[in-house]
Design an enzyme around this catalytic site. Structure first.
Site, PDB file in Angstrom:
ATOM      1  N   TYR A 159       4.531   4.765  15.578  1.00 20.09           N
ATOM      2  CA  TYR A 159       3.207   4.173  15.412  1.00 20.09           C
ATOM      3  C   TYR A 159       2.106   5.141  15.843  1.00 20.09           C
ATOM      4  O   TYR A 159       1.151   5.401  15.101  1.00 20.09           O
ATOM      5  CB  TYR A 159       3.118   2.886  16.225  1.00 20.09           C
ATOM      6  CG  TYR A 159       1.795   2.165  16.108  1.00 20.09           C
ATOM      7  CD1 TYR A 159       1.489   1.424  14.972  1.00 20.09           C
ATOM      8  CD2 TYR A 159       0.853   2.211  17.133  1.00 20.09           C
ATOM      9  CE1 TYR A 159       0.281   0.762  14.851  1.00 20.09           C
ATOM     10  CE2 TYR A 159      -0.360   1.550  17.027  1.00 20.09           C
ATOM     11  CZ  TYR A 159      -0.644   0.823  15.884  1.00 20.09           C
ATOM     12  OH  TYR A 159      -1.843   0.175  15.769  1.00 20.09           O
TER      13      TYR A 159
ATOM     14  N   VAL B  58       0.810  -1.223   0.000  1.00 19.61           N
ATOM     15  CA  VAL B  58       0.000   0.000   0.000  1.00 19.61           C
ATOM     16  C   VAL B  58       0.841   1.270   0.000  1.00 19.61           C
ATOM     17  O   VAL B  58       0.311   2.367  -0.254  1.00 19.61           O
ATOM     18  CB  VAL B  58      -0.971   0.041   1.196  1.00 19.61           C
ATOM     19  CG1 VAL B  58      -1.975  -1.095   1.121  1.00 19.61           C
ATOM     20  CG2 VAL B  58      -0.225   0.044   2.526  1.00 19.61           C
TER      21      VAL B  58
ATOM     22  N   SER C 226       1.803   8.126  13.491  1.00 23.02           N
ATOM     23  CA  SER C 226       1.182   7.758  12.212  1.00 23.02           C
ATOM     24  C   SER C 226      -0.323   7.626  12.355  1.00 23.02           C
ATOM     25  O   SER C 226      -1.090   8.042  11.464  1.00 23.02           O
ATOM     26  CB  SER C 226       1.778   6.443  11.678  1.00 23.02           C
ATOM     27  OG  SER C 226       1.336   5.322  12.430  1.00 23.02           O
ATOM     28  N   LYS C 227      -0.772   7.090  13.479  1.00 28.28           N
ATOM     29  CA  LYS C 227      -2.209   6.896  13.676  1.00 28.28           C
ATOM     30  C   LYS C 227      -2.917   8.204  14.021  1.00 28.28           C
ATOM     31  O   LYS C 227      -4.079   8.410  13.634  1.00 28.28           O
ATOM     32  CB  LYS C 227      -2.448   5.848  14.771  1.00 28.28           C
ATOM     33  CG  LYS C 227      -1.978   4.448  14.397  1.00 28.28           C
ATOM     34  CD  LYS C 227      -2.701   3.907  13.164  1.00 28.28           C
ATOM     35  CE  LYS C 227      -2.401   2.438  12.915  1.00 28.28           C
ATOM     36  NZ  LYS C 227      -3.153   1.891  11.769  1.00 28.28           N
TER      37      LYS C 227
ATOM     38  N   SER D  48      -6.010   4.031  15.666  1.00 26.41           N
ATOM     39  CA  SER D  48      -5.717   3.314  16.904  1.00 26.41           C
ATOM     40  C   SER D  48      -5.906   4.222  18.100  1.00 26.41           C
ATOM     41  O   SER D  48      -5.787   5.452  17.994  1.00 26.41           O
ATOM     42  CB  SER D  48      -4.265   2.811  16.888  1.00 26.41           C
ATOM     43  OG  SER D  48      -3.888   2.277  18.149  1.00 26.41           O
TER      44      SER D  48
ATOM     45  N   ASN E 230      -6.944  -0.831   6.238  1.00 28.51           N
ATOM     46  CA  ASN E 230      -6.580  -1.554   7.456  1.00 28.51           C
ATOM     47  C   ASN E 230      -5.095  -1.901   7.525  1.00 28.51           C
ATOM     48  O   ASN E 230      -4.565  -2.102   8.620  1.00 28.51           O
ATOM     49  CB  ASN E 230      -7.416  -2.837   7.550  1.00 28.51           C
ATOM     50  CG  ASN E 230      -6.963  -3.735   8.681  1.00 28.51           C
ATOM     51  OD1 ASN E 230      -7.133  -3.418   9.845  1.00 28.51           O
ATOM     52  ND2 ASN E 230      -6.351  -4.876   8.328  1.00 28.51           N
TER      53      ASN E 230
END
Length: 264
Positions: free
Chosen positions: A158, A67, A161-162, A145, A93
């Site tokens: 992480y 992706v 990014s979310k 998240s 996802n």
């Protein structure tokens, strides 16, 4: 005048990161409700296994793609169009996690996580939106998240990014509304995925149980139920939202377990 919801029959969904976990659970929910589904994953072996488990070749399409690669994403959407002729829902996802302390996170780590978790949904939505718009619109659900809503250790790449994906969701919702495309996000809390089972020690699991008002991990199927709902006509007036599916974790504030059950 109340609109009559369109039937799910003949509707097409594309799910990224579809070979396992929340992605595969979403595929199963879509199929159960009469959708046809394109499953995209970078792991060809797991994808093949998932297709075998589903055993619905007439209603599914397997696509091996990254992706974070624009050419592969564009090719994937063309495959969906060639096979099914339309696209009604996209579930972004696919994601990765590299858990390291801030001072030990390399630029390579940072770049890789943001490429998949943030650039991936940007690229996939950009590629899919024209096909959706050509057939009257559709819905996008981004999987962010709780780590994008509440900071925690080891999640500098992480979590960031979310958090960015939550804002991207709102940007996409505002701009794509004119094309009849709704965009929402689901923010999972602790979920009993294969990754969680592998990396969460008994101590971590106990701590989560103490911090979550419902006192348990979520199930992949519970996330899938909300994802498919947001893609359906039942959510026809919902866009630009980030829905935490987390057993109440994000709502608790400091949420001290010792105070739970006390009224004052």
């Amino acid at each position: 005048m109340q609109e009559t919801p369109r039937s799910a029959e003949g509707r097409i969904a594309l799910v990224t990161g579809a070979a396992r976990g929340i992605g595969l659970a979403s595929v199963e929910r879509f199929l159960a409700e009469g959708w046809k589904v394109a499953l995209l994953d970078i792991d060809g072996g797991n994808l093949e296994a998932a297709m075998g488990r589903l055993a619905k070749p007439d209603a599914t399409l397997a696509i091996v793609a990254d992706v974070s690669d624009p050419a592969q994403v564009n090719a994937a959407v063309r495959q969906v169009e060639e096979r099914f002729g339309r696209l009604d829902a996209l579930v972004n996802n696919a994601g990765i996690a590299i858990f390291k302390p801030l001072l030990e996170t390399t630029f390579e780590d940072w770049s890789k996580v943001l490429a998949v978790n943030l650039s991936g949904p940007f690229l996939c939505t950009q590629a899919a939106a024209p096909l959706m718009a050509a057939h009257g619109g559709g819905a996008v659900v981004n999987i962010t998240s709780i780590s994008g809503l509440r900071a925690s250790t080891l999640r500098v790449a992480y979590g960031t990014s979310k958090a960015g994906l939550a804002q991207l969701t709102k940007q996409q919702a505002v701009e794509l509304a004119q094309h009849g495309i709704r965009v929402n996000a689901v923010a999972p809390g602790p979920v009993d995925t294969a990754m969680a089972k592998a990396v969460h020690s008994p101590e971590i699991r106990a701590a989560y149980h103490d911090a979550v008002p419902l006192a348990r991990y979520g199930l992949e199927s519970e996330l899938a139920n909300v994802i498919v709902f947001l893609c359906s006509e039942k959510a026809s007036y919902v866009t630009g939202q980030v829905v935490a599916v987390d057993g109440g974790f994000e709502a608790t504030g400091i949420g001290l377990p010792a105070l739970r059950g006390h009224n004052g």
